[in-house]
Design an enzyme around this catalytic site. Structure first.
Site, PDB file in Angstrom:
ATOM      1  N   LYS A  45      76.771  80.730  91.776  1.00  0.00           N
ATOM      2  CA  LYS A  45      75.711  80.640  92.780  1.00  0.00           C
ATOM      3  C   LYS A  45      75.074  82.022  92.887  1.00  0.00           C
ATOM      4  O   LYS A  45      75.748  83.044  92.709  1.00  0.00           O
ATOM      5  CB  LYS A  45      76.316  80.212  94.134  1.00  0.00           C
ATOM      6  CG  LYS A  45      75.309  80.182  95.284  1.00  0.00           C
ATOM      7  CD  LYS A  45      74.228  79.133  95.092  1.00  0.00           C
ATOM      8  CE  LYS A  45      73.204  79.177  96.245  1.00  0.00           C
ATOM      9  NZ  LYS A  45      72.042  78.301  95.964  1.00  0.00           N
ATOM     10  N   MET A  71      68.559  74.739 100.398  1.00  0.00           N
ATOM     11  CA  MET A  71      69.865  75.315 100.717  1.00  0.00           C
ATOM     12  C   MET A  71      69.724  76.659 101.427  1.00  0.00           C
ATOM     13  O   MET A  71      70.468  76.962 102.366  1.00  0.00           O
ATOM     14  CB  MET A  71      70.686  75.486  99.432  1.00  0.00           C
ATOM     15  CG  MET A  71      70.812  74.224  98.573  1.00  0.00           C
ATOM     16  SD  MET A  71      71.593  72.855  99.423  1.00  0.00           S
ATOM     17  CE  MET A  71      73.270  73.438  99.463  1.00  0.00           C
ATOM     18  N   ASN A 128      67.540  86.054  89.880  1.00  0.00           N
ATOM     19  CA  ASN A 128      66.773  84.908  90.396  1.00  0.00           C
ATOM     20  C   ASN A 128      65.498  85.411  91.073  1.00  0.00           C
ATOM     21  O   ASN A 128      65.555  86.008  92.151  1.00  0.00           O
ATOM     22  CB  ASN A 128      67.672  84.140  91.389  1.00  0.00           C
ATOM     23  CG  ASN A 128      67.022  82.869  91.904  1.00  0.00           C
ATOM     24  OD1 ASN A 128      65.850  82.611  91.633  1.00  0.00           O
ATOM     25  ND2 ASN A 128      67.775  82.090  92.664  1.00  0.00           N
ATOM     26  N   CYS A 131      63.639  81.711  94.168  1.00  0.00           N
ATOM     27  CA  CYS A 131      64.149  80.817  95.223  1.00  0.00           C
ATOM     28  C   CYS A 131      63.021  80.422  96.177  1.00  0.00           C
ATOM     29  O   CYS A 131      62.373  81.289  96.751  1.00  0.00           O
ATOM     30  CB  CYS A 131      65.273  81.474  96.007  1.00  0.00           C
ATOM     31  SG  CYS A 131      65.789  80.404  97.383  1.00  0.00           S
ATOM     32  N   LYS A 165      65.378  84.163  86.154  1.00  0.00           N
ATOM     33  CA  LYS A 165      65.109  82.747  86.444  1.00  0.00           C
ATOM     34  C   LYS A 165      63.739  82.673  87.086  1.00  0.00           C
ATOM     35  O   LYS A 165      63.487  83.273  88.135  1.00  0.00           O
ATOM     36  CB  LYS A 165      66.177  82.214  87.402  1.00  0.00           C
ATOM     37  CG  LYS A 165      66.018  80.753  87.817  1.00  0.00           C
ATOM     38  CD  LYS A 165      66.778  79.825  86.889  1.00  0.00           C
ATOM     39  CE  LYS A 165      66.824  78.395  87.386  1.00  0.00           C
ATOM     40  NZ  LYS A 165      68.066  78.095  88.090  1.00  0.00           N
ATOM     41  N   VAL A 193      63.251  76.159  84.248  1.00  0.00           N
ATOM     42  CA  VAL A 193      62.624  76.607  85.462  1.00  0.00           C
ATOM     43  C   VAL A 193      63.555  76.415  86.655  1.00  0.00           C
ATOM     44  O   VAL A 193      64.486  75.618  86.590  1.00  0.00           O
ATOM     45  CB  VAL A 193      61.341  75.781  85.746  1.00  0.00           C
ATOM     46  CG1 VAL A 193      60.252  76.066  84.737  1.00  0.00           C
ATOM     47  CG2 VAL A 193      61.625  74.268  85.804  1.00  0.00           C
ATOM     48  N   GLY A 272      71.373  70.746  86.625  1.00  0.00           N
ATOM     49  CA  GLY A 272      71.469  70.902  88.074  1.00  0.00           C
ATOM     50  C   GLY A 272      71.662  69.576  88.784  1.00  0.00           C
ATOM     51  O   GLY A 272      72.786  69.154  89.062  1.00  0.00           O
TER      52      GLY A 272
HETATM   53  O1  DOR Z   1      66.047  75.229  94.455  1.00  0.00           O
HETATM   54  C1  DOR Z   1      66.671  76.258  94.710  1.00  0.00           C
HETATM   55  N1  DOR Z   1      67.550  76.281  95.735  1.00  0.00           N
HETATM   56  N2  DOR Z   1      66.484  77.368  93.966  1.00  0.00           N
HETATM   57  C2  DOR Z   1      67.067  78.555  94.254  1.00  0.00           C
HETATM   58  O2  DOR Z   1      66.818  79.534  93.569  1.00  0.00           O
HETATM   59  C3  DOR Z   1      67.968  78.664  95.379  1.00  0.00           C
HETATM   60  C4  DOR Z   1      68.430  77.366  95.938  1.00  0.00           C
HETATM   61  C5  DOR Z   1      68.754  77.548  97.417  1.00  0.00           C
HETATM   62  O3  DOR Z   1      69.840  78.099  97.695  1.00  0.00           O
HETATM   63  O4  DOR Z   1      67.928  77.219  98.261  1.00  0.00           O
END
Ligand code: DOR
Length: 313
Positions: A45, A71, A128, A131, A165, A193, A272
């Site tokens: 993570k 998240m 990353n 996000c 990323k 992606v 994922g």
């Molecule tokens: O879709 C995502 N959710 N991409 C991210 O880089 C982080 C993750 C999150 O923790 O919200």
């Protein structure tokens, strides 16, 4: 013998399939399950400077076509993952592992990288830059100047293999502009992606959104994402210098999906949404399906078809 092994950043991996950051990688128990599966390796993570609880629940929903998540980067902090990887490096030394990280500013990126540089880490870093789910924090990958500034500093302070990323792009000019920036740097890879940021999946029966944070807006993954993911993988494969390899992520739930990502140019493929739905045994199924397709087509290694997508002219 048909093989799905691959090489990234000069490092050998027994299988090109692995988890995508965020799925089955929150803690040792989840990471152990990936370690014990057919996946070639794992990525943690995304680790931040300090642990985070993330956004309010419900913050993940699956649909028959994919997923939405907000998240908000819940994670146990970089040190936790570094300690876990350090143990795995000793216990299973023939494998190499990925550490995902994200700082909330340049100073935090530098701090995270300094911690890794000073440790016994022998793996690969995935920074990353995409996000979509931290309220008030834009997706860095859409701010081209900031990406260039961050990468300039990153490669001044960090010497190990490192990739980024990226969020999905939707415009040919953006592919061109981003590739021109990325080609200036000794990146090991680009991972295309991340989820499509700030989509909305709603429930017409209750007339409500399906996740709580940000009034239901969240990152979209799964089937919805695959055509966009393939486009990004191939666009960067066409534009990046050969030393920058591609990791393909987005909509992989069958061997055929993995095959298509590799055909578009991916050297490694990450799973994922489908991993979230099916669990780590998915890697055995995907590997078998990918090998069946390779067998039917007469391919024995990924290099037989990687990037060899044909056009209609
Ligand atoms: O879709 C995502 N959710 N991409 C991210 O880089 C982080 C993750 C999150 O923790 O919200």
């Amino acid at each position: 013998m048909i093989s799905t092994k691959t090489t990234l950043a000069g490092i050998h991996f027994d299988n090109c399939l692995m988890n995508a950051a965020g799925v089955y990688c929150y803690d040792a128990s989840e990471l152990n399950q990936i370690q014990n599966s057919m996946a070639g390796t794992f990525v943690t993570k995304t680790g931040t400077v300090t642990p985070r609880t993330g956004n309010q629940v419900p913050r993940y929903r699956a649909t028959h076509l994919g997923s939405i998540n907000s998240m908000g980067l819940p994670n146990k902090g970089l040190q936790y993952y570094m300690d876990y990887i350090s143990q795995q490096q000793k216990a299973v030394p023939h494998k190499t592992y990925f550490q995902s990280i994200a700082g909330f500013n340049l100073a935090e990126d530098e701090y995270l990288l300094a911690q890794i540089q000073a440790s016994d880490f022998t793996g690969v870093v995935e920074l990353n830059l995409s996000c979509p789910n931290v309220p008030g924090k834009p997706q860095i990958g859409y701010d081209f100047e900031t990406v260039e500034k961050i990468l300039t500093r990153v490669f001044e302070v960090y010497r190990g293999p490192l990739g980024i990323k990226l969020p999905p792009y939707f415009d040919i000019v953006h592919f061109d502009q981003m590739a021109t920036i990325l080609n200036q740097f000794p990146l090991a890879f680009v991972n295309s992606v991340n989820s499509i940021g700030n989509g909305l999946i709603i429930d017409s029966l209750s007339e409500r959104v399906t996740i709580k944070p940000k009034h239901g807006f969240g990152g979209i993954g799964g089937d919805y994402l695959k055509p966009t993911a393939l486009a990004n993988v191939h666009a960067f494969y066409q534009r990046l210098k050969p030393s920058i390899q591609i990791i393909g992520t987005g909509g992989i739930k069958s061997g055929q999906d993995a095959f298509e990502h590799i055909l578009c140019g991916a050297s490694m493929v990450q799973v994922g949404t489908a991993l979230h739905a099916e669990g780590p045994q998915i890697f055995a199924r995907l590997t078998a399906e990918l090998k069946t397709i390779m067998y039917q087509k007469g391919y024995t290694t990924l290099t037989d078809f990687r990037g060899k997508l044909n056009y209609l002219d």
